[in-house]
Design a protein around this motif. Structure first.
Motif, PDB file in Angstrom:
ATOM      1  N   LEU A 158       0.850  -1.191   0.000  1.00  7.55           N
ATOM      2  CA  LEU A 158       0.000   0.000   0.000  1.00  7.55           C
ATOM      3  C   LEU A 158       0.883   1.238   0.000  1.00  7.55           C
ATOM      4  CD1 LEU A 158      -2.533  -1.146   2.760  1.00  7.55           C
ATOM      5  CD2 LEU A 158      -2.835  -1.277   0.289  1.00  7.55           C
ATOM      6  N   VAL A 159       0.539   2.191  -0.863  1.00  7.13           N
ATOM      7  CA  VAL A 159       1.300   3.432  -0.942  1.00  7.13           C
ATOM      8  C   VAL A 159       0.341   4.606  -0.912  1.00  7.13           C
ATOM      9  CG1 VAL A 159       2.914   4.806  -2.285  1.00  7.13           C
ATOM     10  CG2 VAL A 159       3.122   2.315  -2.273  1.00  7.13           C
ATOM     11  N   GLU A 160       0.451   5.429   0.132  1.00  2.87           N
ATOM     12  CA  GLU A 160      -0.389   6.611   0.265  1.00  2.87           C
ATOM     13  C   GLU A 160       0.246   7.797  -0.448  1.00  2.87           C
ATOM     14  OE1 GLU A 160      -0.558   4.514   4.389  1.00  2.87           O
ATOM     15  OE2 GLU A 160       0.954   5.042   2.892  1.00  2.87           O
ATOM     16  N   SER A 161      -0.607   8.724  -0.858  1.00  3.11           N
ATOM     17  CA  SER A 161      -0.147   9.975  -1.445  1.00  3.11           C
ATOM     18  C   SER A 161      -1.209  11.038  -1.232  1.00  3.11           C
ATOM     19  CB  SER A 161       0.143   9.807  -2.939  1.00  3.11           C
ATOM     20  OG  SER A 161      -1.033   9.426  -3.634  1.00  3.11           O
ATOM     21  N   ARG A 196      -7.575  15.537  -0.904  1.00  2.00           N
ATOM     22  CA  ARG A 196      -7.902  14.128  -1.089  1.00  2.00           C
ATOM     23  C   ARG A 196      -6.648  13.283  -0.977  1.00  2.00           C
ATOM     24  NH1 ARG A 196     -10.539  11.133  -6.350  1.00  2.00           N
ATOM     25  NH2 ARG A 196      -8.396  11.390  -7.130  1.00  2.00           N
ATOM     26  N   LEU A 197      -6.719  12.296  -0.103  1.00  2.00           N
ATOM     27  CA  LEU A 197      -5.654  11.317   0.021  1.00  2.00           C
ATOM     28  C   LEU A 197      -5.973  10.110  -0.845  1.00  2.00           C
ATOM     29  CD1 LEU A 197      -5.059  11.329   3.890  1.00  2.00           C
ATOM     30  CD2 LEU A 197      -4.074  12.832   2.159  1.00  2.00           C
ATOM     31  N   SER A 198      -4.925   9.500  -1.373  1.00  2.00           N
ATOM     32  CA  SER A 198      -5.076   8.279  -2.164  1.00  2.00           C
ATOM     33  C   SER A 198      -4.199   7.188  -1.580  1.00  2.00           C
ATOM     34  CB  SER A 198      -4.668   8.523  -3.621  1.00  2.00           C
ATOM     35  OG  SER A 198      -5.467   9.516  -4.222  1.00  2.00           O
ATOM     36  N   PRO A 205      -7.402  22.031  12.419  1.00  2.00           N
ATOM     37  CA  PRO A 205      -6.023  21.821  12.904  1.00  2.00           C
ATOM     38  C   PRO A 205      -5.859  20.511  13.672  1.00  2.00           C
ATOM     39  CG  PRO A 205      -6.643  24.107  13.177  1.00  2.00           C
ATOM     40  CD  PRO A 205      -7.887  23.400  12.713  1.00  2.00           C
ATOM     41  N   GLU A 206      -6.888  20.089  14.373  1.00  2.00           N
ATOM     42  CA  GLU A 206      -6.783  18.830  15.125  1.00  2.00           C
ATOM     43  C   GLU A 206      -6.783  17.592  14.236  1.00  2.00           C
ATOM     44  OE1 GLU A 206      -8.982  21.314  15.593  1.00  2.00           O
ATOM     45  OE2 GLU A 206     -10.955  20.543  16.207  1.00  2.00           O
ATOM     46  N   ASP A 207      -6.996  17.764  12.938  1.00  2.00           N
ATOM     47  CA  ASP A 207      -6.866  16.652  11.997  1.00  2.00           C
ATOM     48  C   ASP A 207      -5.412  16.438  11.573  1.00  2.00           C
ATOM     49  OD1 ASP A 207      -9.894  17.762  10.438  1.00  2.00           O
ATOM     50  OD2 ASP A 207      -9.666  16.087  11.830  1.00  2.00           O
ATOM     51  N   THR A 208      -4.514  17.315  11.988  1.00  2.00           N
ATOM     52  CA  THR A 208      -3.100  17.177  11.650  1.00  2.00           C
ATOM     53  C   THR A 208      -2.552  15.863  12.194  1.00  2.00           C
ATOM     54  OG1 THR A 208      -2.718  19.563  11.569  1.00  2.00           O
ATOM     55  CG2 THR A 208      -0.809  18.160  11.998  1.00  2.00           C
ATOM     56  N   ALA A 209      -1.967  15.052  11.305  1.00  2.00           N
ATOM     57  CA  ALA A 209      -1.473  13.724  11.693  1.00  2.00           C
ATOM     58  C   ALA A 209      -0.830  13.075  10.481  1.00  2.00           C
ATOM     59  CB  ALA A 209      -2.608  12.840  12.196  1.00  2.00           C
ATOM     60  N   VAL A 210      -0.189  11.953  10.712  1.00  2.00           N
ATOM     61  CA  VAL A 210       0.211  11.074   9.626  1.00  2.00           C
ATOM     62  C   VAL A 210      -0.963  10.138   9.358  1.00  2.00           C
ATOM     63  CG1 VAL A 210       1.808   9.297   8.834  1.00  2.00           C
ATOM     64  CG2 VAL A 210       2.645  11.200  10.238  1.00  2.00           C
ATOM     65  N   TYR A 211      -1.374  10.065   8.108  1.00  2.00           N
ATOM     66  CA  TYR A 211      -2.517   9.241   7.723  1.00  2.00           C
ATOM     67  C   TYR A 211      -2.023   7.964   7.050  1.00  2.00           C
ATOM     68  CZ  TYR A 211      -5.870  12.794   8.978  1.00  2.00           C
ATOM     69  OH  TYR A 211      -6.648  13.677   9.697  1.00  2.00           O
ATOM     70  N   TYR A 212      -2.590   6.846   7.495  1.00  2.00           N
ATOM     71  CA  TYR A 212      -2.216   5.531   6.988  1.00  2.00           C
ATOM     72  C   TYR A 212      -3.437   4.833   6.398  1.00  2.00           C
ATOM     73  CZ  TYR A 212       1.794   6.075  10.158  1.00  2.00           C
ATOM     74  OH  TYR A 212       2.914   6.530  10.814  1.00  2.00           O
ATOM     75  N   CYS A 213      -3.241   4.137   5.308  1.00  2.00           N
ATOM     76  CA  CYS A 213      -4.286   3.229   4.857  1.00  2.00           C
ATOM     77  C   CYS A 213      -3.907   1.814   5.268  1.00  2.00           C
ATOM     78  CB  CYS A 213      -4.531   3.318   3.359  1.00  2.00           C
ATOM     79  SG  CYS A 213      -3.174   2.766   2.316  1.00  2.00           S
ATOM     80  N   ALA A 214      -4.921   0.995   5.429  1.00  2.00           N
ATOM     81  CA  ALA A 214      -4.710  -0.368   5.908  1.00  2.00           C
ATOM     82  C   ALA A 214      -5.707  -1.303   5.250  1.00  2.00           C
ATOM     83  CB  ALA A 214      -4.855  -0.427   7.423  1.00  2.00           C
ATOM     84  N   ALA A 215      -5.286  -2.546   5.049  1.00  2.00           N
ATOM     85  CA  ALA A 215      -6.135  -3.569   4.444  1.00  2.00           C
ATOM     86  C   ALA A 215      -6.352  -4.690   5.445  1.00  2.00           C
ATOM     87  CB  ALA A 215      -5.491  -4.116   3.171  1.00  2.00           C
ATOM     88  N   GLY A 216      -7.598  -5.138   5.545  1.00  2.00           N
ATOM     89  CA  GLY A 216      -7.903  -6.217   6.477  1.00  2.00           C
ATOM     90  C   GLY A 216      -9.144  -6.964   6.054  1.00  2.00           C
ATOM     91  N   ARG A 217      -9.575  -7.881   6.934  1.00  2.00           N
ATOM     92  CA  ARG A 217     -10.731  -8.719   6.630  1.00  2.00           C
ATOM     93  C   ARG A 217     -11.951  -8.372   7.459  1.00  2.00           C
ATOM     94  NH1 ARG A 217      -9.473 -11.127   1.789  1.00  2.00           N
ATOM     95  NH2 ARG A 217      -7.532 -12.316   1.918  1.00  2.00           N
ATOM     96  N   ASN A 218     -11.778  -7.642   8.548  1.00  2.00           N
ATOM     97  CA  ASN A 218     -12.891  -7.344   9.446  1.00  2.00           C
ATOM     98  C   ASN A 218     -13.434  -5.953   9.173  1.00  2.00           C
ATOM     99  OD1 ASN A 218     -12.472  -9.817  10.718  1.00  2.00           O
ATOM    100  ND2 ASN A 218     -11.109  -8.936  12.239  1.00  2.00           N
ATOM    101  N   GLN A 271       2.960   3.343   4.281  1.00  2.00           N
ATOM    102  CA  GLN A 271       4.028   4.015   5.033  1.00  2.00           C
ATOM    103  C   GLN A 271       3.554   5.321   5.652  1.00  2.00           C
ATOM    104  OE1 GLN A 271       3.614   4.347   1.817  1.00  2.00           O
ATOM    105  NE2 GLN A 271       3.797   6.566   1.519  1.00  2.00           N
ATOM    106  N   GLY A 272       2.386   5.792   5.236  1.00  2.00           N
ATOM    107  CA  GLY A 272       1.814   7.003   5.797  1.00  2.00           C
ATOM    108  C   GLY A 272       2.108   8.240   4.969  1.00  2.00           C
TER     109      GLY A 272
END
Length: 123
Positions: free
Chosen positions: A4-7, A19-21, A88-101, A115-116
């Protein structure tokens, strides 16, 4: 194995939009539920949004519901996070993740992570 690669992160003013991808490769993308998490400095990683394998169901954290929209394009193996009226409180490193649940808020339920990408919201 899914990679997974975020951008799309960067600096945005409060009240703007971004928009994050997250591009996936190496696995059967449309068999996974996909989620976005975020982690601010000194805080634990927290759930933001989830989308089912088909895209037919979505689930949001209370803090972003009504402002953020998660979507996916299985033909492009990509999941998105449209962020409107960020704060401003949304400031963070954003990660995507894949799972089954579907809809799980627990990072341990996700097998694959990107990698975020850093989002900074200025006031």
């Amino acid at each position: 194995q899914v990679q997974l690669v975020e951008s799309g992160g960067g600096l945005v003013q409060a009240g703007g939009s971004l928009r994050l991808s997250c591009a996936a490769s190496g696995g059967t993308f449309n068999s996974y539920t996909m989620s976005w998490f975020r982690q601010a400095p000194g805080k634990e990683r927290e759930f933001v949004a989830a989308i089912s394998w088909s895209g037919g169901r979505t689930y949001y954290a209370d803090s972003v519901r009504g402002r953020f929209t998660i979507s996916r394009d299985n033909a492009k193996n990509t999941v998105y996070l449209q962020m409107n009226s960020p704060k401003p409180e949304d400031t963070a490193v954003y990660y995507c993740a894949a799972g089954r649940n579907y809809g799980s808020r627990w990072p341990a339920d996700y097998a694959y992570w990107g990698q975020g990408t850093q989002l900074t919201v200025s006031s």
